[in-house]
Design a protein around this motif. Structure first.
Motif, mmCIF file in Angstrom:
data_model
loop_
_atom_site.group_PDB
_atom_site.id
_atom_site.type_symbol
_atom_site.label_atom_id
_atom_site.label_comp_id
_atom_site.label_asym_id
_atom_site.label_seq_id
_atom_site.Cartn_x
_atom_site.Cartn_y
_atom_site.Cartn_z
ATOM 1 N N THR A 88 -14.524 -6.286 1.490
ATOM 2 C CA THR A 88 -13.861 -5.012 1.178
ATOM 3 C C THR A 88 -12.881 -5.171 0.033
ATOM 4 O OG1 THR A 88 -14.076 -4.273 3.469
ATOM 5 C CG2 THR A 88 -12.440 -3.141 2.116
ATOM 6 N N ARG A 140 -11.532 0.052 10.422
ATOM 7 C CA ARG A 140 -12.135 -0.446 9.183
ATOM 8 C C ARG A 140 -12.058 0.616 8.084
ATOM 9 N NH1 ARG A 140 -16.594 -5.055 10.221
ATOM 10 N NH2 ARG A 140 -15.475 -6.113 11.903
ATOM 11 N N GLU A 141 -12.208 1.871 8.462
ATOM 12 C CA GLU A 141 -12.086 2.957 7.476
ATOM 13 C C GLU A 141 -10.658 3.013 6.925
ATOM 14 O OE1 GLU A 141 -12.808 7.796 7.077
ATOM 15 O OE2 GLU A 141 -12.825 6.832 9.060
ATOM 16 N N GLN A 142 -9.658 2.876 7.804
ATOM 17 C CA GLN A 142 -8.271 2.866 7.344
ATOM 18 C C GLN A 142 -7.995 1.654 6.462
ATOM 19 O OE1 GLN A 142 -6.628 3.121 11.357
ATOM 20 N NE2 GLN A 142 -5.488 4.966 10.778
ATOM 21 N N MET A 195 -10.012 0.210 4.438
ATOM 22 C CA MET A 195 -10.530 0.523 3.108
ATOM 23 C C MET A 195 -9.609 1.495 2.376
ATOM 24 S SD MET A 195 -14.641 0.750 3.828
ATOM 25 C CE MET A 195 -15.085 0.687 2.093
ATOM 26 N N ASN A 196 -9.101 2.495 3.080
ATOM 27 C CA ASN A 196 -8.229 3.492 2.446
ATOM 28 C C ASN A 196 -6.899 2.878 2.011
ATOM 29 O OD1 ASN A 196 -10.054 5.615 2.636
ATOM 30 N ND2 ASN A 196 -9.353 6.209 4.684
ATOM 31 N N PHE A 197 -6.334 1.998 2.853
ATOM 32 C CA PHE A 197 -5.089 1.327 2.462
ATOM 33 C C PHE A 197 -5.321 0.425 1.248
ATOM 34 C CE2 PHE A 197 -3.436 2.033 6.922
ATOM 35 C CZ PHE A 197 -2.346 2.794 6.532
ATOM 36 N N THR A 198 -6.473 -0.266 1.235
ATOM 37 C CA THR A 198 -6.792 -1.150 0.112
ATOM 38 C C THR A 198 -6.876 -0.367 -1.194
ATOM 39 O OG1 THR A 198 -7.996 -2.664 1.569
ATOM 40 C CG2 THR A 198 -8.451 -2.836 -0.783
ATOM 41 N N LYS A 199 -7.405 0.839 -1.132
ATOM 42 C CA LYS A 199 -7.541 1.674 -2.338
ATOM 43 C C LYS A 199 -6.190 2.045 -2.941
ATOM 44 C CE LYS A 199 -12.020 3.635 -1.059
ATOM 45 N NZ LYS A 199 -12.732 4.824 -0.521
ATOM 46 N N GLN A 200 -5.130 1.973 -2.140
ATOM 47 C CA GLN A 200 -3.790 2.312 -2.641
ATOM 48 C C GLN A 200 -3.138 1.147 -3.390
ATOM 49 O OE1 GLN A 200 -2.704 5.490 -2.385
ATOM 50 N NE2 GLN A 200 -4.707 5.777 -1.435
ATOM 51 N N SER A 258 0.822 -1.208 0.000
ATOM 52 C CA SER A 258 0.000 0.000 0.000
ATOM 53 C C SER A 258 0.861 1.264 0.000
ATOM 54 C CB SER A 258 -0.924 -0.004 1.224
ATOM 55 O OG SER A 258 -1.710 1.157 1.269
ATOM 56 N N ILE A 292 -13.331 -3.283 -3.660
ATOM 57 C CA ILE A 292 -12.374 -2.274 -4.124
ATOM 58 C C ILE A 292 -11.494 -2.801 -5.256
ATOM 59 C CG2 ILE A 292 -10.377 -0.871 -3.428
ATOM 60 C CD1 ILE A 292 -11.704 -0.660 -0.642
#
Length: 312
Positions: free
Chosen positions: A266, A223-225, A227-232, A116, A270
């Protein structure tokens, strides 16, 4: 015990000493970095890698304080980010620009975080009974307690100054298996070969005593983090879940499958077609105890031709 196809041992210099690694295959072949689990070492992959395609170069590193790698400098704790940094040092020394990661347990979480933070470097990420970023079912509010425990443990180890305990090989094996219920005897002996040093009266553990509970070192995310790490992530991701493996990193309520549901949902949402999820029979160390259960799946994934375009 000689491992078929192993080419060499490496010692890569770092400011506090060296990172040790085992290499299978030609260093001119497509590179795969193999990352072991908590308190394990590079021998975690000894039985799996000989079953994988020969047209890759597999480098299994010992994280700092594990196996044959140097311990971190005095006074410093072991945090997940330290191990992520070690990956960057290792691939820099090997002059790898792009590579794939095969990570078991804690090694998968470290490899996921690296993927990530440095997404353009990682082609494929293979997760063996683990998540790419650690979640705690009790929630992110527990992190201050874990951090306190880590600091207090570090100070306690520094203050004790006890000599390293020496035990007979048989006692070492029995203790290891008692503390690692998912490891069979053959696998335990393999890990102990690299994880111990012979002295006149028996064996001592190589690992740094500052390393204790995984929650002392893990960088738990919300859980929000997650998702954000996964988006990278730019890599294609394969998650292999052992049916009798762990669902909870802390293992206190290991029947709670909410985490794996969240993780897989998740990642699929994504990453879409870049994500693959497979369950296999076996326990947390299936890659070591029964490598044939996962070798074919990993081989097919490594040899698949789809690549992710790198953003320069």
């Amino acid at each position: 015990m000689a491992v078929k196809g192993m080419l060499s041992e490496l010692k890569l210099p770092v400011p506090w000493g060296h990172i040790a690694a085992k290499v299978w295959g030609s260093q001119q072949a497509l590179p795969v970095l193999c990352l072991h689990g908590w308190l394990d070492n590079a021998s975690s992959f000894d039985r799996l890698i000989p079953l994988l395609p020969k047209d890759f170069c597999y480098v299994a590193m010992d994280f700092g304080g594990h196996g044959l790698s140097s311990h971190h400098s005095p006074g410093l704790p072991y945090y997940q980010e330290s191990f992520v940094s070690e990956i960057r040092r290792v691939v820099g020394a090997l002059k790898w620009k792009h590579f794939s990661i095969l990570g078991h347990s804690f090694g998968g979480a470290v490899g996921g975080m690296f993927s990530s933070i440095f997404p353009e470097m990682v082609n494929k990420l293979i997760l063996l009974d683990t998540w790419p970023f650690p979640l705690d079912p009790k929630g992110i509010e527990c992190v201050p307690t874990y951090r306190r425990g880590a600091i207090e443990h570090l100070l306690q180890v520094e203050a004790s100054q006890k000599p390293r305990q020496v035990v007979s090989p048989e006692e070492m094996l029995q203790r290891f298996m008692k503390n690692n219920s998912h490891v069979n005897e053959e696998s335990a002996r393999l890990l102990l070969q690299r994880g111990t040093t012979k002295v006149a009266t028996g064996l001592t553990l190589n690992r740094d005593r500052r390393i204790a509970l995984p929650e002392h070192s893990m960088d738990f995310v919300s859980r929000e983090q997650f998702m954000n790490f996964t988006k990278q992530l730019q890599a294609r991701v394969l998650l292999i879940k052992a049916m009798q493996g762990y669902f909870n990193v802390r293992r206190e309520d290991d029947t709670n499958k909410n985490i794996i549901t969240f993780v897989t949902d998740t990642l699929k949402l994504i990453l879409k077609e870049r994500y693959q999820y497979i369950q296999v029979p076996g326990c947390h160390y299936v890659h070591l105890n029964q490598p044939e259960n996962v070798a074919g799946i990993i081989s097919a994934f490594l040899q698949s031709k789809e690549t992710i375009p790198h953003h320069m």
